[in-house]
Design a protein around this motif. Sequence first.
Motif, PDB file in Angstrom:
ATOM      1  N   ALA A  88       9.491  -0.444   1.987  1.00 55.62           N
ATOM      2  CA  ALA A  88       8.965  -1.316   1.221  1.00 55.62           C
ATOM      3  C   ALA A  88       9.628  -2.822   0.981  1.00 55.62           C
ATOM      4  CB  ALA A  88       8.796  -0.793  -0.208  1.00 55.62           C
TER       5      ALA A  88
ATOM      6  N   LEU B  74       6.533   7.036   1.516  1.00 56.66           N
ATOM      7  CA  LEU B  74       7.061   5.686   1.434  1.00 56.66           C
ATOM      8  C   LEU B  74       8.261   5.853   0.938  1.00 56.66           C
ATOM      9  CD1 LEU B  74       6.349   2.734   1.602  1.00 56.66           C
ATOM     10  CD2 LEU B  74       5.593   2.884  -0.670  1.00 56.66           C
TER      11      LEU B  74
ATOM     12  N   VAL C 212      -0.138   3.732  -6.418  1.00 58.17           N
ATOM     13  CA  VAL C 212       1.335   4.198  -6.717  1.00 58.17           C
ATOM     14  C   VAL C 212       1.201   5.709  -6.793  1.00 58.17           C
ATOM     15  CG1 VAL C 212       1.093   3.892  -9.355  1.00 58.17           C
ATOM     16  CG2 VAL C 212       3.330   3.545  -7.920  1.00 58.17           C
TER      17      VAL C 212
ATOM     18  N   SER D 172      -3.561   3.145  -9.807  1.00 58.72           N
ATOM     19  CA  SER D 172      -3.573   4.532  -9.784  1.00 58.72           C
ATOM     20  C   SER D 172      -4.944   5.020  -9.854  1.00 58.72           C
ATOM     21  CB  SER D 172      -2.549   5.215 -10.672  1.00 58.72           C
ATOM     22  OG  SER D 172      -2.721   6.651 -10.722  1.00 58.72           O
TER      23      SER D 172
ATOM     24  N   PHE E 204      10.345   7.411  -4.969  1.00 57.10           N
ATOM     25  CA  PHE E 204      10.012   5.853  -4.931  1.00 57.10           C
ATOM     26  C   PHE E 204       9.777   5.295  -6.127  1.00 57.10           C
ATOM     27  CE2 PHE E 204       6.970   2.545  -4.051  1.00 57.10           C
ATOM     28  CZ  PHE E 204       7.790   1.722  -3.255  1.00 57.10           C
ATOM     29  N   GLU E 205       9.019   6.087  -7.153  1.00 63.71           N
ATOM     30  CA  GLU E 205       8.830   5.756  -8.536  1.00 63.71           C
ATOM     31  C   GLU E 205       9.859   5.337  -9.170  1.00 63.71           C
ATOM     32  OE1 GLU E 205       6.660   7.775 -12.261  1.00 63.71           O
ATOM     33  OE2 GLU E 205       5.706   8.199 -10.247  1.00 63.71           O
TER      34      GLU E 205
ATOM     35  N   ALA F 296       2.789   7.819  -3.736  1.00 63.88           N
ATOM     36  CA  ALA F 296       3.965   7.645  -3.567  1.00 63.88           C
ATOM     37  C   ALA F 296       4.709   8.842  -4.172  1.00 63.88           C
ATOM     38  CB  ALA F 296       4.785   6.528  -3.692  1.00 63.88           C
TER      39      ALA F 296
ATOM     40  N   ILE G 227       0.978  -3.310  -6.217  1.00 65.80           N
ATOM     41  CA  ILE G 227       1.376  -2.041  -5.819  1.00 65.80           C
ATOM     42  C   ILE G 227       0.416  -1.014  -5.809  1.00 65.80           C
ATOM     43  CG2 ILE G 227       3.356  -0.268  -6.005  1.00 65.80           C
ATOM     44  CD1 ILE G 227       4.999  -2.563  -7.633  1.00 65.80           C
TER      45      ILE G 227
ATOM     46  N   GLN H 279       0.846  -1.187   0.128  1.00 62.49           N
ATOM     47  CA  GLN H 279      -0.213  -0.013   0.035  1.00 62.49           C
ATOM     48  C   GLN H 279       0.890   1.173   0.016  1.00 62.49           C
ATOM     49  OE1 GLN H 279      -3.468   0.484  -0.186  1.00 62.49           O
ATOM     50  NE2 GLN H 279      -2.552   2.489  -0.488  1.00 62.49           N
ATOM     51  N   CYS H 280       0.890   2.042  -1.247  1.00 59.39           N
ATOM     52  CA  CYS H 280       1.667   3.060  -1.296  1.00 59.39           C
ATOM     53  C   CYS H 280       0.955   4.320  -0.423  1.00 59.39           C
ATOM     54  CB  CYS H 280       1.816   3.482  -2.588  1.00 59.39           C
ATOM     55  SG  CYS H 280       2.706   2.301  -3.526  1.00 59.39           S
ATOM     56  N   TYR H 281       2.126   5.273   0.037  1.00 58.88           N
ATOM     57  CA  TYR H 281       1.603   6.370   0.734  1.00 58.88           C
ATOM     58  C   TYR H 281       2.581   7.354   0.687  1.00 58.88           C
ATOM     59  CZ  TYR H 281       4.464   4.305   4.049  1.00 58.88           C
ATOM     60  OH  TYR H 281       5.665   3.706   4.755  1.00 58.88           O
TER      61      TYR H 281
END
Length: 295
Positions: free
Chosen positions: A75, A70, A132, A172, A139-140, A135, A129, A65-67
């Motif tokens: 991760a 992050l 996304v 997304s 992170f990407e 994030a 993921i 779970q992205c935030y």
Amino acid sequence: MPTPTDLQEAFLARGYVADDALATALRLVVALGKPLLLEGPAGVGKTEAAKTLAATLGTRLIRLQCYEGLDAQSALYEWNYARQLLHLRAAELGGLGGVTDEDLYSERFLMARPLLQAIREEQAPVLLIDEVDRADDAFEAFLLELLAEWQITVPELGTIEARTRPHVILTSNRSRELSDALRRRCLYHWTEYPSRAQELAIVHARLPGVNETLAQQVTNAVHALRALPLGKPPGVAETLDWAAALVSLHADHLDAPGIRATLGAVLKLREDQLLAAPTLQGLAAQAAAGRPPGA
């Protein structure tokens, strides 16, 4: 390897109605080993598609779970510092002498997070993921490297290569634009709200035995609500929650008392409830007159 038709039938058996385009995209994930970016509004079934794919393939679902904020470390893995301290203390009390870095930074103290878990699975898992777009760019960029190499380096342990390549689904809600580089790395599918016919089929698939009149009225009502400028339009999950709430109250059709009693299942903002009040009154009146609400 399942065909798109096989996937549609397997998904339907699990209560998910997948159209031809989505079934084909998911089949290509398995066939080509490429990630799939599912983009679309919140509540259209993107996360559920990944869960259902894992169930269909009989493999593990691993979800990240992205935030905002992050980072790669969170991760990938963490060291179990509490257990390391206990080990040090036990060594001191037991007179075992000095504890080396190799002792402290070994596999038994490593806590794998979703990305490392996915890399170490013997059977290819479905790696979800999720969101996304929440994030940040850093992170990407890390994800791009991982999706290209499928290996990570733990400084204390060395390089860990993927045992099998996971089936990767990224979702997304388009809260921000993703980079062109990430989009080029992935297959792409835009996931829209289902049509009335599709959503009615979803209600019947997930709530077997639901009254046909109620199912149609709830489906039509939700589509009428989505036409309003709501802050949080109801997704498919809200459609199912609303129908289930009405069924639990032994309703066989939509009426004003039932709408008032269960409104919190479909509209989750007070402002939306106030905005939708005239529409909901009209829906109740149509139902009372014997016409399908929202028709």
